[in-house]
Design a protein around this motif. Structure first.
Motif, mmCIF file in Angstrom:
data_model
loop_
_atom_site.group_PDB
_atom_site.id
_atom_site.type_symbol
_atom_site.label_atom_id
_atom_site.label_comp_id
_atom_site.label_asym_id
_atom_site.label_seq_id
_atom_site.Cartn_x
_atom_site.Cartn_y
_atom_site.Cartn_z
ATOM 1 N N HIS A 1 -3.719 -2.866 0.259
ATOM 2 C CA HIS A 1 -4.358 -3.051 1.549
ATOM 3 C C HIS A 1 -4.326 -4.501 2.015
ATOM 4 O O HIS A 1 -3.906 -4.782 3.130
ATOM 5 N N HIS B 1 -10.220 3.133 1.244
ATOM 6 C CA HIS B 1 -9.949 4.019 2.369
ATOM 7 C C HIS B 1 -8.593 4.731 2.253
ATOM 8 O O HIS B 1 -8.301 5.619 3.028
ATOM 9 N N HIS B 2 -7.790 4.313 1.287
ATOM 10 C CA HIS B 2 -6.514 5.004 1.108
ATOM 11 C C HIS B 2 -6.643 6.271 0.291
ATOM 12 O O HIS B 2 -5.705 7.038 0.166
#
Ligand code: HEM
Ligand SMILES: [Cu+2]
Lengths: 655, 199
Positions: A284, A333-334
């Motif tokens: 990220h 969030h992945h």
């Protein structure tokens, strides 16, 4: 014996695909052509002296740029192959295995071997000039970084014709990437190609932080620095926090594969989710590493072509710093679908959405800078303006994805594919294109043609929307990412055809750009002033292309937009400044970075095929190079005053 | 800043060396993160022994306590080397570096021995996630120490050749920073891996 050899070769080289044979032939022909031309023109010595051994940050930047444009081409061809395969239902242009290899290499190449080096190209070419320095903090290390990137990329690309490409996705999730499911060398090519170039990136991060903190011209306070330089600082801070994690992650994956370890396996107590957490702890931040410099580029361009000071300088700096910190706390969030529980997901959903705020601030600052400015629609400005709506949509879909419950719906769908391409192409690629057009005259001393540029601009932009907008819809219709074909009755056919047409438009855009460069070399309008855009920052105060020592006399800075201030003062006084030169201290060229990286390449190749002897040979070579460097004591020299005067005279600057 | 004025040349070297030391501090930050990620992996996998052997059955208190003692002493002697350097005394400087080197080699030797016995008794890297994590973490540190040894030998030779100059001074400063850093990492290893492992 002969049979054994035959058997070995048929495994060693990738066989059985007409397209790959074609590529083999093309690669051999290109190599032969290059060797022939260099020999014919007697350019080997020149190549070695001027390029392979250079420690000049501008030349290193140009080499970064060329290699990354080449990689953009390769990644782009991969993209077109995939889009062709997906254009029609039940189509059999590629088989599933080949499709897997292509999306893996496409993603990896685009991010690590295209976006990263293009970014480093700008770091190298622009940062020292913007801060009024003659060099980066560690010129030798800088050359090492470049060659590590280059040979890492070569190693990765080799997998295409030797051994076979990786096919476990661009982040290589285990257990798919483990020995059990990926026994061939492809995965090890992935590991070592990225590992070697990653070490180079880490070194660049350190190098540019120190350059920015320690090499600024006298008088340039931190809050006087151009915004691009600030964005580089922010990006480098993320690099030094994120890249060590990547190093570890890849090393651990290799340990599982090579030593039969159980960190990420399904058996023996391994935990594949540990890998996924680790890789996204790098992954990220990585997207912010590449997008922040693009933001910096836009800031420079908007100010220059609105002929105004940037609006909200302080808030720009502040927002970049916030992003560089927040980017480290969003990785989950992945995989909201991991099952970490509501509290964890809420934390990461909020940090993710929070990043939208500083980003929004920046967009408004750019708009306010343009507001009531005297806007000049040059090529860099066109790309900047195209970026804004594109990024706003990309940001909005990103916020949609960051809502944890909703993500259970979009996860791994084409909606996601559309989203990340929108931010990566609209943000990063457009940003870097804008930068290329902006600094091109500085790098090479000539401008690129406007008309061809406009063609490229429109084909890219129209192509972009035609390609990716349908994919949002396809995502809602249930099409998932990484599928290689689908049935007629899904109803995905029409939108997929449209999307493929768009992709080809972008390909045409790229061809226009290549043409534009060739055209420029021949007919390009020369920039004799060194300041073709009426710029504001110090890089425009010296000739184009700059002499290898950059500044004959180091300027003294008194505030923001240093060159703008100097120009105004000069107008007032109407007098030419006379300068007294003094000898300039410069580093000598060195072959060690190149040779050492060749040894890394050998070591990486050995490790890929698990040939221990070769790996040991390569690593010993690396060690020997390091020792040789350590014993090298006279590695710099002084440029005498006469020579400086002579050079300055020849570019029309009197001393 | 570096090249600001004409009179800067003489001071130039010192300035260059200063930047290099600061850059090395940044490198240490990245190395900290590298070890941090390894520690995190170890912490996650520490109970993943696949129902089999645990560290408790293999860690030998006298072994890792003497490793600790040797490494801490070597950190101290490298400090003495730097002190001699600041006094301008080359002989004790080289002497203390050699003592540090020997201690470092002892440490690596002991670690190799420890690994050998463990493997011999059946605790190989591939029997469970725990042991993979253990060997990876500890040997990454050991690898760092080994690299440090070769590096320190090279610096000792350079000191013999060139004496104490601004360049060799910087090199000694950097290697001793590195050595202290490895010491600090070891203290974490000692606590998190060995002490908590045998408890
Ligand atoms: C130039 C036009 C481009 C087109 C037409 C394109 C097309 C595609 C396609 C068709 C896929 C496969 C999706 C799937 O099957 O799941 C893909 C994946 C991907 N692309 Fe692109 N792409 C382009 C540019 C880029 C750029 C510039 C980047 C990065 C800077 C990028 C990064 C990625 C990544 C990371 C993946 C995921 C690979 C994976 O699933 O492992 N692409 N792209
Ligand atoms: Cu993310």
């Amino acid at each position: 014996m002969l049979d054994k050899l035959k058997d070995f070769l048929s495994h060693f080289f990738v066989t059985g695909e007409p397209m790959i044979y074609g590529a083999d032939v093309a690669i051999l022909l290109t190599l032969a052509g290059i060797i022939f031309v260099l020999t014919y023109l007697k350019k080997w010595k020149w190549l070695w002296r001027e390029w392979l051994t250079t420690v000049d940050h501008k030349k290193i930047g140009i080499m970064y740029m060329l290699s990354s444009l080449l990689m953009l081409f390769r990644g782009g061809v991969d993209a077109l192959l995939m889009r062709m395969q997906l254009a029609f239902p039940q189509w059999h242009f590629l088989d599933s295995n080949h499709y897997n290899e292509i999306f893996t290499t496409h993603g990896t190449i685009m991010i690590l071997f295209m976006a990263m080096p293009l970014m480093f190209a700008f770091f190298n070419i622009v940062v020292p000039l913007q801060i009024g320095a003659r060099d980066v903090a560690y010129p030798f290390l800088n050359a090492v970084s470049f060659w590590l990137f280059f040979f890492g990329a070569m190693l990765f690309n080799l997998s295409f014709v030797i051994g076979g490409s990786p096919d476990a996705g661009w982040l290589s999730y285990p257990p798919l990437s483990g020995m059990q499911f990926s026994p061939g060398p492809g995965q090890d090519f992935y590991i070592w190609g990225i590992q070697i170039s990653g070490i180079g990136s880490l070194a660049s991060g350190i190098n540019f932080i120190m350059t920015i903190l320690k090499m600024r011209a006298p008088g340039m306070k931190l809050m006087h620095m151009p915004l691009f330089t600030w964005s580089v600082l922010a990006s480098c801070i993320i690099i030094i926090f994120a890249f060590p994690v990547l190093t570890v992650t890849l090393a651990l994956l290799f340990i599982d594969r090579f030593f039969d370890g159980h960190l990420f396996t399904m058996t023996g107590g391994g935990n594949p989710m540990m890998y996924i957490n680790l890789i996204w702890m790098w992954g990220h931040p990585e997207v912010y590493i590449v997008v922040l410099p693009a933001f910096g580029i836009f800031s420079e361009i908007v100010a220059t072509f609105s002929q105004k000071k940037i609006f909200g300088y302080k808030s720009m700096v502040f927002s970049m710093m916030i992003i560089s910190v927040l980017s480290y706390f969003t990785w989950v969030h992945h995989f909201f679908t991991m099952g970490a529980g509501a509290n964890v997901n809420v934390f990461f959903a909020i940090t993710t959405m929070a990043i939208g705020i500083p980003t929004g601030v920046k967009v408004f600052n750019w708009l306010f800078t343009m507001f009531r400015g005297r806007i000049q629609m040059t090529q860099p400005m066109l790309w900047t303006i195209a970026f804004i709506p594109c990024f706003v949509v990309g940001g909005a879909t990103g916020v949609m994805l960051s809502a944890a419950p909703a993500d259970y719906q979009y996860h791994n769908s084409y909606f996601l594919v559309a989203h990340f391409h929108q931010v990566l192409i609209g943000g990063v690629v457009f940003g870097f294109f804008a930068g290329l057009y902006y600094w091109w005259p500085k790098m090479f001393g000539f401008k690129l043609d406007d008309r061809l540029g406009k063609w490229a601009f429109w084909t890219w932009n129209i192509g972009f929307y035609v390609c990716f907008m349908p994919q949002y819809a396809l995502g809602f219709m249930g099409m998932t990412r990484r599928i290689y074909t689908y049935d007629f009755d899904m109803g995905w056919g029409p939108l997929n055809v449209i999307s493929t047409v768009g992709a080809f438009f972008m390909g045409i855009g790229f061809i226009f750009q290549a043409w534009q460069i060739l055209h420029g070399i021949k007919y390009g309008e020369r920039d004799v002033t060194g300041d073709p855009w009426n710029g504001r920052t110090l890089e425009w105060s010296i000739p184009s292309p700059p002499p290898h020592y950059n500044f004959a006399v180091i300027p003294t800075v008194t505030g923001q937009d240093a060159w703008w201030t100097i120009k105004k003062e000069r107008k007032k006084k109407k007098a030419k400044e006379t300068a007294t030169f003094s000898p300039i201290h410069m580093p000598k060229n060195s072959g060690i970075p190149f040779i050492m990286s060749v040894f890394w390449f050998i070591a990486g190749f050995g490790l890929t095929f698990h040939w221990v002897w070769m790996a040991i040979f390569g690593l010993t070579g690396v060690g020997a190079c390091l020792l040789a460097r350590s014993f090298q004591y006279n590695s710099d020299y002084y440029i005498p005053v006469d020579e400086i005067r002579h050079t300055e005279d020849s570019v029309g600057r009197v001393g | 800043m570096a090249y600001a004025t004409a009179h800067h040349e003489e001071h130039h070297d010192e300035h260059d060396e200063g930047i290099k030391v600061m850059g090395f501090w940044l490198f240490l930050v990245t190395d900290c993160i590298l070890f941090g990620a390894l520690f995190a992996t170890y912490a996650v996998l520490v109970n993943h022994t696949a129902g089999g052997l645990t560290g408790k059955e293999f860690f030998e208190v006298p072994g890792f306590v003497s490793e600790t003692f040797i490494l801490l002493t070597s950190s101290f002697t490298s400090g003495l080397a730097v002190l001699s350097m600041h006094k301008g005394k080359i002989k004790p400087l080289i002497g203390w570096l050699i003592v540090t080197l020997l201690l470092g080699m002892c440490f690596v030797g002991l670690e190799i021995h420890e690994f050998q016995t463990m493997v011999h008794e059946g605790a190989t890297i591939s029997i469970s996630a725990f042991f993979t994590a253990f060997y990876t973490l500890v040997s990454t540190h050991g690898l760092h120490v080994s690299v440090g040894i070769i590096w320190m030998i090279s610096i000792t030779i350079q000191l013999k050749r060139y004496g104490i100059t601004s360049v060799t001074k910087r090199k000694v400063t950097i290697i001793s920073l590195y050595w202290h850093f490895l010491d600090a990492v070891w203290i974490f290893l000692y606590t998190v891996v060995y002490l908590m492992g045998v408890m």
